[in-house]
Design a protein around this motif. Structure first.
Motif, short mmCIF file in Angstrom:
data_model
loop_
_atom_site.label_atom_id
_atom_site.label_comp_id
_atom_site.label_asym_id
_atom_site.label_seq_id
_atom_site.Cartn_x
_atom_site.Cartn_y
_atom_site.Cartn_z
N ASN A 1 -7.93 -10.91 -9.35
CA ASN A 1 -8.81 -11.49 -8.50
C ASN A 1 -9.80 -12.49 -8.87
O ASN A 1 -9.45 -13.43 -10.15
N TYR A 2 -10.38 -13.23 -7.64
CA TYR A 2 -11.09 -14.07 -8.28
C TYR A 2 -12.61 -13.82 -8.14
O TYR A 2 -13.60 -13.66 -7.58
N GLY A 3 -12.48 -14.40 -9.66
CA GLY A 3 -14.14 -13.46 -9.69
C GLY A 3 -14.83 -14.63 -10.04
O GLY A 3 -15.85 -14.76 -10.79
N GLY A 4 -14.35 -16.15 -10.55
CA GLY A 4 -15.27 -16.83 -10.66
C GLY A 4 -15.10 -17.05 -12.19
O GLY A 4 -16.53 -17.26 -12.36
N LYS B 1 0.01 -8.85 -4.76
CA LYS B 1 1.08 -8.66 -4.97
C LYS B 1 2.06 -9.96 -4.75
O LYS B 1 2.87 -10.49 -5.04
N GLU B 2 1.09 -10.48 -3.66
CA GLU B 2 1.85 -12.29 -3.03
C GLU B 2 1.83 -12.98 -4.86
O GLU B 2 2.60 -14.27 -4.59
N ALA B 3 0.60 -12.66 -4.83
CA ALA B 3 0.82 -14.05 -6.64
C ALA B 3 1.33 -13.53 -7.15
O ALA B 3 1.96 -14.17 -8.16
N LYS C 1 6.34 -1.74 -5.55
CA LYS C 1 5.80 -0.12 -5.56
C LYS C 1 4.55 -0.67 -6.42
O LYS C 1 3.72 0.74 -5.42
N HIS C 2 4.25 -1.39 -7.08
CA HIS C 2 2.53 -0.93 -7.53
C HIS C 2 1.25 -1.86 -7.75
O HIS C 2 0.72 -1.84 -7.37
N TYR C 3 2.10 -3.06 -6.49
CA TYR C 3 0.81 -3.68 -6.25
C TYR C 3 0.28 -3.84 -5.72
O TYR C 3 0.73 -2.93 -4.13
N ARG C 4 -1.19 -4.01 -5.28
CA ARG C 4 -1.97 -3.51 -3.51
C ARG C 4 -1.52 -5.28 -3.65
O ARG C 4 -1.62 -6.11 -4.00
N CYS D 1 -2.05 0.16 -12.68
CA CYS D 1 -2.34 -0.53 -13.66
C CYS D 1 -1.61 0.11 -14.23
O CYS D 1 -0.33 -0.02 -15.43
N ARG D 2 -2.00 1.18 -15.45
CA ARG D 2 -1.27 1.90 -16.38
C ARG D 2 -0.57 2.89 -16.19
O ARG D 2 1.08 2.28 -16.66
N THR D 3 -0.11 3.09 -14.78
CA THR D 3 1.38 3.99 -14.50
C THR D 3 2.44 2.14 -14.16
O THR D 3 4.03 2.72 -14.75
N ALA D 4 1.97 1.20 -13.51
CA ALA D 4 2.47 0.40 -13.72
C ALA D 4 3.56 -0.22 -14.86
O ALA D 4 4.38 -0.42 -14.91
N LEU D 5 1.88 -0.42 -15.97
CA LEU D 5 2.98 -1.28 -17.04
C LEU D 5 3.91 -0.16 -17.82
O LEU D 5 4.23 -1.13 -18.30
#
Length: 448
Positions: free
Chosen positions: A17-20, A39-41, A406-409, A426-430
């Motif tokens: 995310n872009y939290g700056g 997802k794109e990243a 499968k896992h990313y927004r 996140c935990r499921t993906a990791l």
């Protein structure tokens, strides 16, 4: 015995995310609060890994971290279930929640400093995880970084791991982003080049006035001692404080080196001539021929370099001895930078080819091709001792691409970070990723 420089690229995490959050990083601050596309990243990063593998370079992957970091929030006084911790942090201290969700571990040039076995006293490859204590959101990374690196490079006969330096300002350590190694061949003794922004104890060294200098001389010296490096195999140089104040927060934003070559901006360092002479002299003693390519400010300004990330590139050795430069798309979009690169590659010099990659999602958060990779020089025996699950292959690329899909927004905003479901995703993906990469239990939720 053959030797290789293996690039282990950071896999972008699902909370990108872009939290700056990174003061002093112009791109990070200027894109703050925009919606990101995790997802794109991740797919952009994987595409670069696959492309380099297809070009014949040794390529690996380094796993992301668990985010949001609920344990870090608990240490700051938030309590209850995981969902309650996230909800309370979102309500009472949103900046802390944003920091705990940062996917900044993707920039694994900051993960650690690595010294190959040819340079070290005990003949092993040494890793020191970076404390990254200048920024809170990065300072929470090194415990997991150490576990992940330990799972990747587990054979104690060949690999040695050191804990991060004390997490105080005097030993601010940003890892390989301020470290380069010069050598004739990757398996031969070389010269390790440490660049610092300030000294913690010696006021003879000038400091920047606007932005913080993140790497201290004392941290670089400590890492060199931990790794058992010879004095004649180390050169320390100070980054120009004026370029730090223009947004050059790491040396890899203003210079990049590989093999016997340093590619750098005219304004990158203090006492440049003295530094170049020391590099040349010390590399000559181990049979190397140091060469440098200076980019004049008249051709490319510091502002051009910061906005295009010309130097946050990968300088790679071709079998014929020529160099290939991997740059972000932003270099092509900058008229002066692109004109310089065209003249550079057509001159018949050391750098003969430039390849452009779309890394926009990473670039908008302040990290280019060089930020995304940790370089590890390995001989054949050491490469065979690396956990094979993290070495990029065509099947692994396919598995990781499917895993991301499968896992990313495909969209994430600041308000989405307050959703406790994001932690579960996140935990499921990791959990699945550790099986794909054969890492074992490396994340807190898997251990506790």
């Amino acid at each position: 015995m053959k030797s290789y420089e293996v690039n282990f690229d950071g896999l972008v995490g699902s909370t990108h995310n872009y939290g700056g959050l990174s003061y002093g990083n112009v791109a990070s601050q200027s894109n703050s609060q925009q919606s990101s596309n995790p997802k794109e990243a991740a797919l952009q990063g994987l595409a670069k890994m696959k492309a380099l593998m297809d070009m014949g370079f040794q390529q690996g992957v380094l796993a992301p971290q668990e985010r949001p970091d609920v344990a870090a929030l608990r240490r700051l006084g938030f309590s209850g279930t995981d969902a309650q911790v996230i909800e309370r942090a979102a309500k009472e201290a949103m900046p802390l929640l944003v920091a705990s969700c940062s996917a900044s571990s993707m920039w694994v040039a900051n993960a650690a400093t690595v010294s190959p076995s040819a340079d070290t006293a005990d003949g092993r490859v040494h890793f020191t995880a970076a404390n990254l204590n200048c920024k809170y959101h990065r300072s929470i990374e090194h415990p997991t970084t150490s576990r992940v690196l330990g799972a990747m490079f587990a054979n104690q006969q060949h690999f040695a791991h050191h804990a991060a330096l004390p997490a105080v300002a005097q030993f601010g350590d940003e890892g390989a982003a301020n470290h380069t190694r010069f050598c004739r061949e990757y398996g031969e003794a070389g010269v390790e080049f440490f660049v610092f922004g300030r000294s913690a104890f010696d006021n003879r060294f000038p400091a920047p006035q606007k932005y913080p200098a993140r790497q201290t001389l004392e941290a670089s010296q400590a890492v060199a001692r931990l790794h058992g490096l010879r004095d004649e195999g180390v050169v320390y140089a100070q980054q120009n404080p004026n370029v730090i104040d223009q947004g050059v927060f790491h040396n890899d934003v203003i210079a990049v080196g590989n093999g016997e070559v340093l590619f750098y901006h005219e304004d990158a360092f203090l006492e440049t001539d003295k530094m170049l002479a020391e590099l040349q002299g010390k590399l000559a003693k181990v049979g190397g021929n140091f060469q440098s390519v200076c980019v004049p400010r008249s051709a490319v300004t510091v502002d051009d370099a910061v906005r295009s990330y010309l130097f946050n590139s990968q300088l790679l050795s071709r079998p014929d001895g020529s160099m290939l430069l991997i740059v972000p798309q932003e270099c092509q979009a900058n008229e002066r930078v692109w004109a310089y690169l065209q003249s550079l590659t057509s001159s018949g010099g050391l750098i003969r080819e430039v390849k452009v990659f779309d890394l926009k999602q990473s670039m908008q958060n302040g990290g280019g091709p060089a930020c995304l990779r940790l370089r590890v020089a390995l001989n054949e025996t050491e490469l065979a001792a690396v956990n094979p699950g993290v070495i990029m292959t065509a099947p692994l690329y396919g598995s990781l691409t499917a895993w991301v899909e499968k896992h990313y927004r495909d969209r994430l905003s600041e308000t989405d970070l307050a959703d406790p479901q994001l932690l579960l995703e996140c935990r499921t993906a990791l959990d699945e990723l550790t099986q794909i990469l054969k890492l074992g239990a490396v994340y807190p939720f898997q251990i506790n």
